[in-house]
Write an enzyme that holds these catalytic residues in place. Structure first.
Site, PDB file in Angstrom:
ATOM      1  N   LYS A 124       0.864  -1.191   0.000  1.00  0.00           N
ATOM      2  CA  LYS A 124       0.000   0.000   0.000  1.00  0.00           C
ATOM      3  C   LYS A 124       0.891   1.229   0.000  1.00  0.00           C
ATOM      4  O   LYS A 124       2.040   1.161   0.447  1.00  0.00           O
ATOM      5  CB  LYS A 124      -0.865   0.017   1.266  1.00  0.00           C
ATOM      6  CG  LYS A 124      -2.084   0.897   1.161  1.00  0.00           C
ATOM      7  CD  LYS A 124      -3.236   0.180   0.477  1.00  0.00           C
ATOM      8  CE  LYS A 124      -4.393   1.085   0.164  1.00  0.00           C
ATOM      9  NZ  LYS A 124      -5.551   0.301  -0.317  1.00  0.00           N
ATOM     10  N   ASP A 164      -6.970   4.301  -4.571  1.00  0.00           N
ATOM     11  CA  ASP A 164      -7.666   4.150  -3.290  1.00  0.00           C
ATOM     12  C   ASP A 164      -8.275   5.532  -3.032  1.00  0.00           C
ATOM     13  O   ASP A 164      -8.465   6.303  -3.987  1.00  0.00           O
ATOM     14  CB  ASP A 164      -6.691   3.721  -2.170  1.00  0.00           C
ATOM     15  CG  ASP A 164      -7.398   3.278  -0.891  1.00  0.00           C
ATOM     16  OD1 ASP A 164      -7.890   2.140  -0.855  1.00  0.00           O
ATOM     17  OD2 ASP A 164      -7.481   4.066   0.060  1.00  0.00           O
TER      18      ASP A 164
END
Ligand code: NDP
Ligand code: 2IT
Length: 445
Positions: A124, A164
């Site tokens: 991430k 995201d």
């Protein structure tokens, strides 16, 4: 393994990383029995190795705004675990971004990606950048500056970022353009790409669609279907949009959406042009949902509140972490809700989950229910590698199969003696076993 001792050690090594510790505790609580029944995991130091990211990169992102002023943000990439494939996971641009949040997201991503059945590891990244109020040119310059550092550590066989919160098709475009220029290559290094230049059909819808397919499967275990059900949705971003579309198509009524300013309640249902308007609102970069109520007569705006006090059969939190607290869970139970399906990452606080599960409601954790997004990212990588594109119905069919397989894994590993399906436990055990066994196969590295 003793969960409390491990968490204490982690607290000492990672002080103040509240979200990260919350995510680790949930996984450890679920897997402790399986772990202790199989001493080879302990012998291989699996938990110590799994809870320490392979590497964390932080970097400076200097950029110039439209007035000529210089700003500096902090960029990150957490490459957590690549036992199953290249690191894979989104980029989040939001002022709240810090290492704890990205580590929690990266840690969750390991198990989520494992559940998809596809060969992808967990990672991430992001930046503490505030996209709100920025011009298109400022967003472009920021993305370019961000990629000037990130490109050094990513690659189609190494690490494949995606979107995201705050990173959608526009940002992926600017990031991709810079990567292409720096490396003089044209590869599938990012997913969520534009449809004209390597993107997969259905990727924008995939997280929301996948979550609705998952909720369908959950409801079916109790002989229920989504048609005719009232659904409370939070958020108004990419994920909420996809979920609202599919829910409406299946005959459910979406009665809410929400933003940082409050929520919208619409007794007539949020469908058709109202769903299209969500995209307009999101693209405006204003980050408020109040204008929705001015535009549509049937909609009411409720200031500064989450939508969990409305009467609904199903709740689908689609905004962000820890947006459903203990009181919200009590309200949902008291209002007759039968299914809470997490679509954002970790939207329910641990106490809320406890209440929802203890009352016997269906409950799906985000890492199972929202895995459709990264799954179609995996399908995008496959299409890029083959240098071809599947039609929408082919991608959707595969998404359906993947969500069905994830549901099946949860049932296999999470069904209690009394028949209650503990999807949290099921998802964590199924995701963990594949990763841990692969780590053992690879030796101590
Ligand atoms: P978007 O940026 O499109 O939308 C995010 C929504 O959540 C916006 O309404 C946003 O408003 C709100 N939000 C974000 N942070 C906060 C906060 N701290 N407080 C209140 N509201 C907040 O993102 P996505 O729709 O892509 O992501 C939504 C959720 O789904 C996230 O948890 C993400 O991790 C998860 N997810 C996303 C996937 C994807 O493919 N995009 C895949 C799987 C999960 P604002 O920006 O004003 O804060
Ligand atoms: O949380 C997630 O799964 C995502 N933001 C999507 C990640 C991806 O690589 O598509």
């Amino acid at each position: 393994m003793e969960v409390n001792r491990i968490i204490q050690d982690l607290e000492q090594r990672n002080p103040g990383e509240i979200e990260y510790l919350q995510a680790v505790r949930e996984v450890l609580d679920s897997i402790v029995e399986v772990y202790n029944r199989n001493p080879h995991f302990e012998k291989a130091g699996i938990i110590e190795r799994l809870t320490e990211p392979d590497r964390v990169l932080t970097f400076k992102v200097p950029w110039v705004d439209d007035e000529g002023s210089v700003h500096v943000n902090r960029g990150y990439r957490v490459q957590f675990n690549n036992a199953l494939g290249p690191y894979k996971g989104g980029l989040r641009f939001h002022p709240s971004v810090n290492l704890s949040i990205l580590k929690f997201l990266g840690f969750e991503q390991i198990f989520k990606n494992s559940l998809t059945t596809l060969p992808i590891g967990g990672g991430k990244g992001g930046a503490d950048f505030q996209p709100k109020g920025k011009s298109n040119a400022e967003i472009m310059r920021f993305c370019q500056a961000f990629m000037l550092e990130l490109w050094k550590v990513i690659g189609p066989e190494t690490d494949v970022p995606a979107g995201d919160i705050g990173v959608g098709a526009r940002e992926i475009g600017f990031l991709y353009g810079m990567y292409k220029k720096l490396t003089n290559t044209y590869t599938g290094v990012l997913t969520g790409k534009g449809i004209n230049w390597g993107g997969s059909l259905i990727r924008p819808e995939a997280t929301g669609f996948g979550a609705v397919y998952f909720a369908q499967n959950m409801m079916a275990t109790r002989g229920q279907e989504l048609a005719g059900k009232r659904v409370a949705v939070s958020g108004f971003g990419n994920v909420a949009w996809g979920a609202a579309q599919k829910l409406t198509e299946l005959g459910a009524k979406v009665v809410t959406l929400s933003g940082p300013d409050g929520y919208i309640y619409d007794e007539e249902g949020i469908s058709g042009e109202k769903i299209d308007y969500m995209l307009e609102l999101r693209a405006s970069n204003e980050d408020i949902v109040e204008p929705f109520a001015s535009k549509f007569k049937s909609a009411v705006f409720v200031k500064d509140k989450h939508p969990w006090d409305v009467k609904c059969d199903v709740a689908m939190p689609c905004a962000t972490q820890n947006e459903v607290n203990e009181q919200d869970a009590i309200n949902l139970v008291n209002n007759g809700c039968m299914c809470v399906c997490e679509v954002a990452n970790m939207p329910c606080m641990p106490k809320a989950i406890e209440i929802i599960q203890n009352k016997g409601l269906l409950f799906a954790p985000g890492k199972a229910a929202n895995a459709g997004g990264v799954a179609v990212s995996g399908l995008e990588m496959a299409q890029n590698a083959m240098k071809l594109r599947w039609p929408a119905d082919e991608v959707d069919k595969r998404l359906h199969q993947i969500m069905g397989a994830i549901h099946e894994s949860c049932v296999t590993h999470g069904t209690r003696i009394d028949g209650y399906i503990d999807y949290v436990k099921g998802a964590n055990i199924a995701g963990f076993l594949k990763v841990a066994n692969s780590m053992i196969d690879h030796g101590i590295i």
